[in-house]
Design a protein around this motif. Structure first.
Motif, mmCIF file in Angstrom:
data_model
loop_
_atom_site.group_PDB
_atom_site.id
_atom_site.type_symbol
_atom_site.label_atom_id
_atom_site.label_comp_id
_atom_site.label_asym_id
_atom_site.label_seq_id
_atom_site.Cartn_x
_atom_site.Cartn_y
_atom_site.Cartn_z
ATOM 1 N N GLU A 44 0.789 -1.229 0.000
ATOM 2 C CA GLU A 44 0.000 0.000 0.000
ATOM 3 C C GLU A 44 0.822 1.280 0.000
ATOM 4 O OE1 GLU A 44 1.097 -0.557 4.245
ATOM 5 O OE2 GLU A 44 0.571 -1.879 2.585
ATOM 6 N N SER A 45 2.147 1.171 0.229
ATOM 7 C CA SER A 45 2.933 2.396 0.390
ATOM 8 C C SER A 45 4.395 2.152 0.040
ATOM 9 C CB SER A 45 2.842 2.868 1.847
ATOM 10 O OG SER A 45 3.387 1.887 2.725
ATOM 11 N N GLU A 46 5.139 3.255 -0.069
ATOM 12 C CA GLU A 46 6.596 3.168 -0.271
ATOM 13 C C GLU A 46 7.237 2.387 0.872
ATOM 14 O OE1 GLU A 46 9.218 6.479 -1.453
ATOM 15 O OE2 GLU A 46 7.395 7.652 -1.740
ATOM 16 N N THR A 205 -2.886 4.856 2.039
ATOM 17 C CA THR A 205 -2.564 4.941 0.614
ATOM 18 C C THR A 205 -2.554 6.391 0.137
ATOM 19 O OG1 THR A 205 -4.841 4.800 -0.231
ATOM 20 C CG2 THR A 205 -3.709 2.721 0.235
ATOM 21 N N ARG A 206 -1.778 6.648 -0.901
ATOM 22 C CA ARG A 206 -1.649 7.986 -1.460
ATOM 23 C C ARG A 206 -2.965 8.464 -2.067
ATOM 24 N NH1 ARG A 206 3.898 9.490 -4.514
ATOM 25 N NH2 ARG A 206 4.546 8.243 -2.725
ATOM 26 N N ASN A 231 0.957 8.373 7.794
ATOM 27 C CA ASN A 231 2.121 7.924 7.016
ATOM 28 C C ASN A 231 2.412 8.904 5.886
ATOM 29 O OD1 ASN A 231 0.344 7.223 4.915
ATOM 30 N ND2 ASN A 231 1.363 5.278 4.494
ATOM 31 N N ASP A 233 2.840 8.443 2.635
ATOM 32 C CA ASP A 233 2.085 8.302 1.383
ATOM 33 C C ASP A 233 0.777 9.080 1.429
ATOM 34 O OD1 ASP A 233 2.913 5.976 -0.851
ATOM 35 O OD2 ASP A 233 4.019 5.914 1.025
#
Length: 325
Positions: A44-46, A205-206, A231, A233
């Motif tokens: 879901e993210s970097e 998520t972004r 977070n 993102d």
């Protein structure tokens, strides 16, 4: 019985072959690779991508046979994966739980199968703590406190001003979402001029972060002074929404987030994000070592906390070349 020299020599040679054969078998047994079943939250993210890469790379370097399963952010997928690992009789199970609750039954199944369980990144809420051996990861409550402390210091520059905060929470029911919110709220409670006026999940998520920030801006507009994102993102997605609304992130709206990924440092260098609290995803090498210790029956701490820092925008350019994720 009288033994001839030839008989004695023959028996000695036979014994020697037997010992060599046993040693060879022991060496073969010792060389058997450790087999780990690992269930990841998703991608879901970097941060999560870096975490997965760290675990896969460390397993390869350490000679660990890794059975990897991506849960796509669904708890039912993780439960299925853990049961599959049990059926395959892996040596150890490790996973990063999507949410905190609902693990008792499947972890009891792992315990009954005598397969040790290691938690990484996120904790679980179970009545029987013996259902897992150890938890490796960050102190999410402390991360919330660190974000809150930074904002308290920033608020001292305008002591008479009220700062209205909107909060982008992580996945509902997940340990980081619960703890980062708690730590932040505990910290800012000392200043009544810091107020959370909107709080909603962005699911880490972004895309969701951008979507929820758009809704915040539509509802509150220029009343918003601070964005606190669980977070990086979500923060980066929200920054896009702030810019599209004609405002300057980092200036018109202070942006505080958690993780410390490269994207956050790039945003800070560009003046769009004010601070990121580090949460290291590079847990792979530590996980492999702990797994070997656990399988060997060595005692390990119940809680292993990673050491991390806080990076304000002022140090971003200097620190960026050092970032590994």
């Amino acid at each position: 019985m009288k033994l001839t020299r030839r008989t004695v020599l023959g028996r000695a040679l036979a014994l020697g072959f037997a010992v060599c054969s046993m040693a060879g078998s022991s060496a073969a047994f010792a060389a058997k690779p450790l087999v780990m079943g690992f269930s990841q939250v998703g991608a879901e993210s970097e941060w999560r991508t870096a975490n997965t890469a760290s675990i896969k790379d460390a397993a390869k370097k350490d000679g660990v046979t890794l059975k990897f399963a991506d849960a796509q952010q669904k708890q039912e997928n993780q439960v299925k994966a853990i049961r599959s690992f049990i059926a395959q009789k892996v040596d150890v199970i490790a996973f990063s739980p999507v949410v905190e609750s609902g693990w008792d039954t499947v972890l009891q199944e792992a315990k009954a199968a005598k397969i040790p369980v290691i938690l990484t990144d996120r904790a679980v809420n179970v009545t029987d703590k013996s259902l897992y051996v150890t938890f490796i990861g960050s102190d999410f409550v402390e991360e919330g406190h660190r974000a809150g402390r930074w904002l308290l210091e920033r608020a001292k520059k305008t002591p008479d001003a009220t700062l209205n905060i909107v909060e982008l929470q992580g996945t509902v029911g997940s340990a980081p979402a619960i703890d980062r919110k708690a730590g932040f709220e505990q910290e800012i409670a000392s200043n009544p001029k810091l107020k959370i006026i909107r709080s909603q999940t962005g699911d880490f998520t972004r895309a969701k972060g951008k979507e929820v920030m758009e809704a915040f801006l539509k509802a509150e507009g220029k009343k918003i002074n601070v964005l606190y994102a669980h977070n990086d993102d979500m923060a980066i997605g929200a920054i896009q929404a702030i810019e599209e609304a004609g405002l300057k992130p980092g200036t018109d709206i202070i942006v505080v987030s958690i993780d410390g990924v490269k994207g956050a440092f790039e945003a800070m260098i560009a003046g769009k994000l004010n601070v990121t609290v580090e949460c290291s995803p590079l847990l792979g090498p530590q996980l492999m070592q702990i797994a070997r210790d656990v399988v060997a029956g060595k005692p390990v701490p119940k809680r292993i906390t990673t050491e991390e820092g806080v990076f304000p925008a002022e140090v971003a350019a200097k620190e960026f070349p050092n970032r590994k994720y």
